[in-house]
Design a protein around this motif. Structure first.
Motif, mmCIF file in Angstrom:
data_model
loop_
_atom_site.group_PDB
_atom_site.id
_atom_site.type_symbol
_atom_site.label_atom_id
_atom_site.label_comp_id
_atom_site.label_asym_id
_atom_site.label_seq_id
_atom_site.Cartn_x
_atom_site.Cartn_y
_atom_site.Cartn_z
ATOM 1 N N GLY A 15 0.970 -1.322 -0.010
ATOM 2 C CA GLY A 15 0.015 -0.010 0.015
ATOM 3 C C GLY A 15 0.916 1.280 0.039
ATOM 4 O O GLY A 15 2.027 1.214 0.080
ATOM 5 N N ILE A 16 0.254 2.193 -0.052
ATOM 6 C CA ILE A 16 0.870 3.623 -0.389
ATOM 7 C C ILE A 16 0.242 4.331 1.137
ATOM 8 O O ILE A 16 -0.853 4.684 1.290
ATOM 9 C CB ILE A 16 0.579 4.615 -1.411
ATOM 10 N N PRO A 17 1.118 4.846 1.924
ATOM 11 C CA PRO A 17 0.879 5.729 3.018
ATOM 12 C C PRO A 17 0.188 7.043 2.346
ATOM 13 O O PRO A 17 0.582 7.460 1.291
ATOM 14 C CB PRO A 17 1.891 6.249 3.873
ATOM 15 N N PHE A 18 -0.801 7.569 3.104
ATOM 16 C CA PHE A 18 -1.764 8.568 2.531
ATOM 17 C C PHE A 18 -0.683 9.895 2.284
ATOM 18 O O PHE A 18 -0.876 10.516 1.129
ATOM 19 C CB PHE A 18 -2.680 9.150 3.557
ATOM 20 N N ASP A 19 0.398 10.022 3.172
ATOM 21 C CA ASP A 19 1.225 11.357 2.940
ATOM 22 C C ASP A 19 1.960 11.025 1.402
ATOM 23 O O ASP A 19 2.220 11.789 0.574
ATOM 24 C CB ASP A 19 2.026 11.558 3.867
ATOM 25 N N VAL A 20 2.564 9.888 1.114
ATOM 26 C CA VAL A 20 3.121 9.442 0.016
ATOM 27 C C VAL A 20 2.266 9.633 -1.248
ATOM 28 O O VAL A 20 2.616 10.380 -2.213
ATOM 29 C CB VAL A 20 3.614 7.976 0.210
ATOM 30 N N GLU A 21 1.133 9.201 -1.095
ATOM 31 C CA GLU A 21 0.191 9.444 -2.321
ATOM 32 C C GLU A 21 -0.103 10.783 -2.491
ATOM 33 O O GLU A 21 -0.211 11.242 -3.706
ATOM 34 C CB GLU A 21 -1.186 8.330 -1.917
ATOM 35 N N VAL A 28 5.218 15.145 -7.239
ATOM 36 C CA VAL A 28 6.354 14.896 -6.493
ATOM 37 C C VAL A 28 6.721 13.437 -7.047
ATOM 38 O O VAL A 28 5.939 12.430 -6.924
ATOM 39 C CB VAL A 28 6.527 14.703 -5.069
ATOM 40 N N ASN A 29 7.949 13.194 -7.453
ATOM 41 C CA ASN A 29 8.462 12.039 -7.786
ATOM 42 C C ASN A 29 8.114 10.837 -6.773
ATOM 43 O O ASN A 29 8.544 11.100 -5.568
ATOM 44 C CB ASN A 29 9.987 12.013 -8.288
ATOM 45 N N PRO A 30 7.656 9.711 -7.147
ATOM 46 C CA PRO A 30 7.572 8.609 -6.060
ATOM 47 C C PRO A 30 8.606 8.416 -5.157
ATOM 48 O O PRO A 30 8.667 8.017 -3.976
ATOM 49 C CB PRO A 30 7.077 7.390 -7.016
ATOM 50 N N HIS A 73 9.281 10.459 3.209
ATOM 51 C CA HIS A 73 8.379 9.518 4.008
ATOM 52 C C HIS A 73 9.316 8.853 5.196
ATOM 53 O O HIS A 73 8.968 8.768 6.261
ATOM 54 C CB HIS A 73 7.390 8.741 3.318
ATOM 55 N N ARG A 74 10.223 8.168 4.631
ATOM 56 C CA ARG A 74 11.041 7.342 5.467
ATOM 57 C C ARG A 74 12.092 8.247 6.145
ATOM 58 O O ARG A 74 13.170 7.923 6.739
ATOM 59 C CB ARG A 74 11.877 6.306 4.712
ATOM 60 N N ARG A 75 12.210 9.520 5.782
ATOM 61 C CA ARG A 75 13.243 10.435 6.422
ATOM 62 C C ARG A 75 14.510 10.158 6.144
ATOM 63 O O ARG A 75 15.470 10.184 7.044
ATOM 64 C CB ARG A 75 12.824 10.436 7.830
ATOM 65 N N ALA A 117 13.409 -1.878 -2.210
ATOM 66 C CA ALA A 117 13.698 -2.803 -1.082
ATOM 67 C C ALA A 117 14.469 -1.930 -0.203
ATOM 68 O O ALA A 117 14.140 -2.097 1.102
ATOM 69 C CB ALA A 117 14.728 -3.675 -1.585
ATOM 70 N N ALA A 118 15.128 -0.847 -0.250
ATOM 71 C CA ALA A 118 15.818 0.149 0.578
ATOM 72 C C ALA A 118 14.790 1.030 1.483
ATOM 73 O O ALA A 118 14.878 1.454 2.458
ATOM 74 C CB ALA A 118 16.758 0.897 -0.010
ATOM 75 N N LEU A 119 13.703 1.313 0.618
ATOM 76 C CA LEU A 119 12.550 2.067 0.973
ATOM 77 C C LEU A 119 11.432 1.274 1.743
ATOM 78 O O LEU A 119 10.438 2.062 2.361
ATOM 79 C CB LEU A 119 11.989 2.886 0.108
ATOM 80 N N ASP A 120 11.496 0.012 1.652
ATOM 81 C CA ASP A 120 10.443 -0.866 2.139
ATOM 82 C C ASP A 120 9.078 -0.380 1.611
ATOM 83 O O ASP A 120 8.141 -0.495 2.196
ATOM 84 C CB ASP A 120 10.430 -0.978 3.479
#
Length: 155
Positions: free
Chosen positions: A52-58, A65-67, A74-76, A114-117
């Motif tokens: 899924g995509i967290p709401f702030d990312v979506e 913004v580029n994904p 989001h992952r800081r 993978a790095a961003l999970d």
């Protein structure tokens, strides 16, 4: 007054039942609870299968913004931190963030996902150009069932 269900036959032969309102209300509530449980289980299965995509990312992706950047924020992670975690260079991350979504070699996108999970498919999400109600509809159309309920509740 009786509180038991009563059965009778209508003039056309249909068997009918009369039951107390409280019992009917409990049956309706139980049915709605079952439907909600099924929807929640379906949503969880979808999240487990597709991610899924967290709401702030979506939301950030919908804003243009580029994904990769949206997930990184989001992952800081800094670009350097993401590059190290994905075994890439910071310059490669910067290039991908400046490119259109989905740009890059598949193995590079796999490493970044993978790095961003993050689910791999989310890095290829198109950036919608529409704004306003159409943007909300685009978010809704791409959301999984659990996210759709959340979006519905924010209207």
């Amino acid at each position: 007054m009786t509180t038991e269900t009563q059965f009778f036959f209508a003039p056309d032969g249909t068997e009918m039942a009369v039951l107390p309102r409280e019992r009917l209300d409990r049956m309706i509530a139980a049915s709605e609870d079952t439907a909600d449980r099924i929807a929640a289980e379906t949503g969880l299965a979808s999240l487990a299968e597709e991610g899924g995509i967290p709401f702030d990312v979506e939301s950030r992706i919908a804003e243009g913004v580029n994904p990769v950047r949206a997930w990184r924020d989001h992952r800081r992670f800094s670009q350097a931190q993401l590059a190290e975690k994905a075994s890439l260079t910071q310059a490669a991350i910067a290039r991908l963030e400046g490119a259109s979504p989905g740009s890059g070699r598949p193995e590079t996108l796999d490493a970044i996902a993978a790095a961003l999970d993050a689910p791999r498919w989310t890095l290829e999400a198109p950036v919608p150009e529409e704004k306003g109600p159409k943007r909300t509809r685009a978010l809704f159309d791409r959301a999984n069932p659990a996210e759709r309920r959340l979006l519905r509740s924010r209207k």
